[in-house]
Write a protein that holds these residues in place. Structure first.
Motif, short mmCIF file in Angstrom:
data_model
loop_
_atom_site.label_atom_id
_atom_site.label_comp_id
_atom_site.label_asym_id
_atom_site.label_seq_id
_atom_site.Cartn_x
_atom_site.Cartn_y
_atom_site.Cartn_z
N ILE A 2 0.73 -1.11 -0.24
CA ILE A 2 -0.18 -0.08 0.04
C ILE A 2 1.12 1.18 0.10
O ILE A 2 2.00 1.29 0.62
N MET A 3 0.58 2.06 -0.57
CA MET A 3 1.20 3.50 -0.83
C MET A 3 0.48 4.61 -0.68
O MET A 3 -0.98 4.56 -1.11
N SER A 4 0.92 5.67 0.07
CA SER A 4 0.33 7.01 0.18
C SER A 4 1.09 7.95 -0.50
O SER A 4 2.49 7.92 -0.13
N ALA A 5 0.44 8.85 -1.34
CA ALA A 5 1.04 9.93 -1.91
C ALA A 5 0.50 11.31 -2.17
O ALA A 5 -0.68 11.32 -2.64
N ASN A 6 0.99 12.18 -1.46
CA ASN A 6 0.49 13.66 -1.81
C ASN A 6 1.08 14.29 -3.07
O ASN A 6 2.40 14.43 -3.24
N LEU A 34 4.68 4.01 -9.95
CA LEU A 34 4.01 2.82 -9.69
C LEU A 34 4.47 1.56 -10.51
O LEU A 34 4.30 0.40 -9.66
N LEU A 35 4.99 1.76 -11.68
CA LEU A 35 5.58 0.73 -12.24
C LEU A 35 6.77 -0.01 -11.56
O LEU A 35 6.91 -1.21 -11.71
N LYS A 36 7.62 0.59 -11.13
CA LYS A 36 8.71 0.36 -10.37
C LYS A 36 8.36 -0.49 -8.97
O LYS A 36 8.79 -1.69 -8.76
N VAL A 42 -3.11 2.68 -3.81
CA VAL A 42 -2.51 3.90 -3.64
C VAL A 42 -3.49 4.83 -3.12
O VAL A 42 -4.45 5.14 -3.96
N GLY A 43 -3.51 5.70 -2.18
CA GLY A 43 -4.33 6.62 -1.59
C GLY A 43 -3.51 7.87 -1.93
O GLY A 43 -2.30 8.26 -1.55
N MET A 44 -4.18 8.62 -2.81
CA MET A 44 -3.43 9.73 -3.35
C MET A 44 -4.30 11.09 -2.73
O MET A 44 -5.58 11.06 -2.70
N ASN A 140 -8.35 6.52 2.93
CA ASN A 140 -7.34 7.52 2.35
C ASN A 140 -8.03 9.04 2.82
O ASN A 140 -9.05 9.07 2.63
N THR A 141 -7.30 9.94 3.06
CA THR A 141 -7.46 11.19 3.38
C THR A 141 -6.40 12.21 3.22
O THR A 141 -5.14 11.89 3.10
N HIS A 142 -6.83 13.29 3.24
CA HIS A 142 -5.65 14.49 3.29
C HIS A 142 -5.95 15.10 4.39
O HIS A 142 -6.97 15.57 4.81
N TRP A 143 -4.96 15.03 5.47
CA TRP A 143 -5.01 15.26 6.86
C TRP A 143 -5.45 16.94 6.89
O TRP A 143 -4.68 17.69 6.28
N ALA A 144 -6.20 17.34 7.78
CA ALA A 144 -6.41 18.68 7.70
C ALA A 144 -5.16 19.46 8.57
O ALA A 144 -4.29 18.65 9.35
#
Length: 187
Positions: A2-6, A34-36, A42-44, A140-144
């Motif tokens: 699992i990946m998270s990405a801003n 992603l390919l690598k 992924v949560g973006m 997934n979220t974008h933290w406040a």
């Protein structure tokens, strides 16, 4: 995996700073990441409209060229009669996993801007196509970051959502059990 990405929204990236690569170039780089690493999901965060236009093209190209299929979810959300762009999106390996459930929740404390959701939690439940005993969920979220009260309110709503997503599911790892118990105590 699992990946998270801003991924830095256009509106806060090259629209404000001249030294930031355009979204189209960053989308190509992100597809290369992603390919690598081949994450299962992924949560973006900050996937605004330019990202939602650029990234799917690279995902389709990856599927045709490399046989690796990612599905892009939650580009838009509807609340009432209003449909808005959602900044907290998820992509997952649709060649390896079946989407069992998905959902989104806009944090109640967030004052909604007319054309996009920024403070929202999205979630998925996935099952392996080769072994139905392999299942997992991703929230997934974008933290406040606005102020202490907003941060706490969003965190409490996120905790309640995580508990609801995992309701009836047995966490597989000891760390997950500790997290769920902590969230129950805070909710």
């Amino acid at each position: 995996r699992i990946m998270s990405a801003n991924i830095l929204a256009y509106r806060w990236g090259e629209s404000n700073y001249s030294n930031v690569l355009p979204v189209a170039q960053r989308a190509e780089i992100f597809a290369g990441v992603l390919l690598k690493y081949l994450p299962d999901a992924v949560g973006m965060q900050e996937a605004d409209q330019p990202w939602q236009q650029a990234l799917p093209w690279y995902l389709e190209r990856m599927a045709k060229k490399d046989g690796i299929e990612y599905t892009f979810l939650f580009d838009k959300l509807t609340e009432g009669t209003t449909t808005m762009i959602n900044f907290s999106t998820i992509v997952y390996r649709s060649d390896l996993y079946t989407l069992d459930e998905k959902g989104a929740e806009v944090f109640s404390i967030w004052e909604k801007t007319p054309n996009y959701f920024q403070r929202v939690a999205t979630w998925v439940k996935l099952t392996s196509k080769t072994d139905s005993n392999v299942q997992f969920a991703l929230v997934n979220t974008h933290w406040a970051h606005e102020d202490h009260d907003t941060v706490n309110a969003c965190a409490m709503e996120q905790a309640a959502l995580v508990l609801a997503v995992f309701d009836g599911s047995e966490p597989l790892q000891e760390e997950d059990k500790v997290l769920v118990e902590t969230l129950k105590n805070r909710a």
